[in-house]
Design a protein around this motif. Sequence first.
Motif, PDB file in Angstrom:
ATOM      1  N   LYS A 210       5.706  -3.989  76.771  1.00 34.19           N
ATOM      2  CA  LYS A 210       6.552  -3.068  76.019  1.00 34.19           C
ATOM      3  C   LYS A 210       6.076  -1.632  76.232  1.00 34.19           C
ATOM      4  O   LYS A 210       4.868  -1.359  76.259  1.00 34.19           O
ATOM      5  N   PHE A 211       7.041  -0.742  76.344  1.00 33.20           N
ATOM      6  CA  PHE A 211       6.746   0.653  76.610  1.00 33.20           C
ATOM      7  C   PHE A 211       6.554   1.441  75.314  1.00 33.20           C
ATOM      8  O   PHE A 211       7.056   1.070  74.252  1.00 33.20           O
ATOM      9  N   TYR A 212       5.870   2.547  75.451  1.00 27.55           N
ATOM     10  CA  TYR A 212       5.585   3.439  74.315  1.00 27.55           C
ATOM     11  C   TYR A 212       6.863   3.789  73.555  1.00 27.55           C
ATOM     12  O   TYR A 212       6.902   3.721  72.327  1.00 27.55           O
ATOM     13  N   GLY A 213       7.916   4.158  74.288  1.00 28.41           N
ATOM     14  CA  GLY A 213       9.163   4.532  73.635  1.00 28.41           C
ATOM     15  C   GLY A 213       9.767   3.402  72.835  1.00 28.41           C
ATOM     16  O   GLY A 213      10.273   3.605  71.721  1.00 28.41           O
ATOM     17  N   GLU A 214       9.739   2.188  73.370  1.00 29.08           N
ATOM     18  CA  GLU A 214      10.282   1.029  72.657  1.00 29.08           C
ATOM     19  C   GLU A 214       9.479   0.749  71.389  1.00 29.08           C
ATOM     20  O   GLU A 214      10.041   0.424  70.334  1.00 29.08           O
ATOM     21  N   LEU A 215       8.165   0.876  71.488  1.00 28.87           N
ATOM     22  CA  LEU A 215       7.305   0.599  70.344  1.00 28.87           C
ATOM     23  C   LEU A 215       7.497   1.626  69.234  1.00 28.87           C
ATOM     24  O   LEU A 215       7.617   1.270  68.053  1.00 28.87           O
ATOM     25  N   VAL A 216       7.541   2.906  69.604  1.00 30.03           N
ATOM     26  CA  VAL A 216       7.764   3.949  68.597  1.00 30.03           C
ATOM     27  C   VAL A 216       9.123   3.755  67.939  1.00 30.03           C
ATOM     28  O   VAL A 216       9.275   3.913  66.714  1.00 30.03           O
ATOM     29  N   ASN A 217      10.132   3.408  68.718  1.00 23.69           N
ATOM     30  CA  ASN A 217      11.469   3.187  68.173  1.00 23.69           C
ATOM     31  C   ASN A 217      11.456   2.064  67.134  1.00 23.69           C
ATOM     32  O   ASN A 217      12.068   2.180  66.064  1.00 23.69           O
ATOM     33  N   ASP A 218      10.760   0.974  67.435  1.00 27.06           N
ATOM     34  CA  ASP A 218      10.671  -0.135  66.479  1.00 27.06           C
ATOM     35  C   ASP A 218       9.926   0.286  65.211  1.00 27.06           C
ATOM     36  O   ASP A 218      10.341  -0.053  64.092  1.00 27.06           O
ATOM     37  N   PHE A 219       8.825   1.015  65.380  1.00 17.62           N
ATOM     38  CA  PHE A 219       8.084   1.480  64.202  1.00 17.62           C
ATOM     39  C   PHE A 219       8.930   2.432  63.358  1.00 17.62           C
ATOM     40  O   PHE A 219       8.889   2.389  62.124  1.00 17.62           O
TER      41      PHE A 219
END
Length: 572
Positions: A210-219
């Motif tokens: 998982k990419f940084y952008g995907e993770l931040v979006n989920d958080f």
Amino acid sequence: MPNVADIEWFKSRFHGPINAAVEGTPFDLDFLTAIACQETGDIWTTLRRKNLGIDEILALCVGDTIDAKPNGKGRKAFPKSKADLLAVPDGDTMFAIARAALVAMAKHISGYQSAVTNQNKFCHGFGLFQYDLQFFTTDPDYFLNRRYERLEGTLGKCLEELRAKQKRIGLGDRTSLDDHELVAVAIAYNTGTFKPALGLRQGHKNGEGKFYGELVNDFLRVARQTATPGGAPAIAAPLPGQAAVPPPTAVSATGPFLVVDTSISTLYLRSQPKKSVPPKKNVITDLPDGHPVRAIDTSVQNGYREVETSLAGAHFRGFAAAEFLKSALPTTAIPIVVPAPTPPTSGIVAVSLPHPAGHVTKRTAVAGAHSLNEPGQPGRKGTTADELRAELAAIVEWLAVDKASFKRYQPRNGLTFCNIYAHDYCDFAGVYLPRVWWTSGAIERLSAGETAAPLYGDTIREMHANDLFRWLRDFGPRFGWRQTGTLSKIQQEANQGAIGLIVARRTEEGRSGHIVVVVPETEDARARRAADGQVLAPLQSQAGASNFRYGTGANEWWKGAQFAESAFWLHA
């Protein structure tokens, strides 16, 4: 990985100073919470459970270690090694600070304890929001004075960097950004840049792919569901097995109130103040006769007025022919359709064709009016975006719409079965999209408070794609459905585990319309995006003339001349 309880803790402890610091910026508490979750969530979530004080937790929010690898592999930025750091002014002092930070943090975080045994290893990320040691040569005081150990220090540096990255990626000095734009800034915070055409699959890639952008979006989405003390969450927490979908967007235009006045048809809302070639190319949606809109201002461009409205929960802004708009009595706001949180339990309720005792409807059989009831059917029960995405992917694989032996979906004798596949997908996901529906006579009885048994050919009938288009418009909101206005929005919500549909009604009655499901993007299957990042074709799954589990389909197929109208629908 921070969970809901961790995010509640974070917001309850830091909401005051963060809210004060972000005033006048496009950033907010939820966004800063998401950044903190991604940058140091593996640290502070553990420390808070050890009942350490806030000051100690902040001081120990350091991470990532450096030790040069052979053949030039590993870290590219300064410093690549202990020797690299020692070679610059005050490098020896900085090494001692970075080494001591690693040792102190590792006493509490077991994953770093092996790093301590290597005397050359030291931390290069500092502070709750992480500022990297690569900036030591240009900003030595921040590190040498350990400003990262105090909230005002790490928060101030984070906001400084976010504002700089906001400008770098072309968002200027705006004081309002939507969530997608916020995550774009976060990606630039991590990598230095943002490439819109790549969507959120940018930034550091973790061990799970998982990419940084995907993770931040989920958080960020979880933070939006979490109330701040004394306040309410921006997004209501969903029921298990449903996605957290934002409420419909309100109309913000302040011009005159108008109403569509055609008498004979719907009115095209276009993206430009002109007719296009072909005629539907720039059509955004069809506005029903009598539908209220609000003008952006009093001007008329080329015979068109720019207006804003909400239709079945979808927010739209575009241009409508001025001759078919008339003044309306002022009102306080354009009505916003909000989908019901749960299906109705009385009156016009969901219906299906009952299975005879012992009868199993299988994928290998030719389709009929019954829903599937095979053993082992997958479902959607998760409580996180990761779980929901995985469950929807499992549904796509289990239905295996392109498998030749699954006759339920295979075209035959000029017939196609997009409606049945869409029904099965929604049914497994716990969302009602009818395979059969009440006849008009049965609806009259149910509306009057009477009861009706589901009897094929008497009180219920099969539903085809054209029928589903009308059903979603007429009954969808009471069963949790609402429209959404753009392809980017429907893909974004599908990526959170929501259910998306694109449905088009055929111009010629008796000819097949079409309906597809919009599914979460995967490692191997992606939506098609323009250079500016807008979704041109979402990731779709369908039965039809051709069956596919994942694909982007023909470009804007729903605008084909064979279709009278189309819509994008969303369900949590």
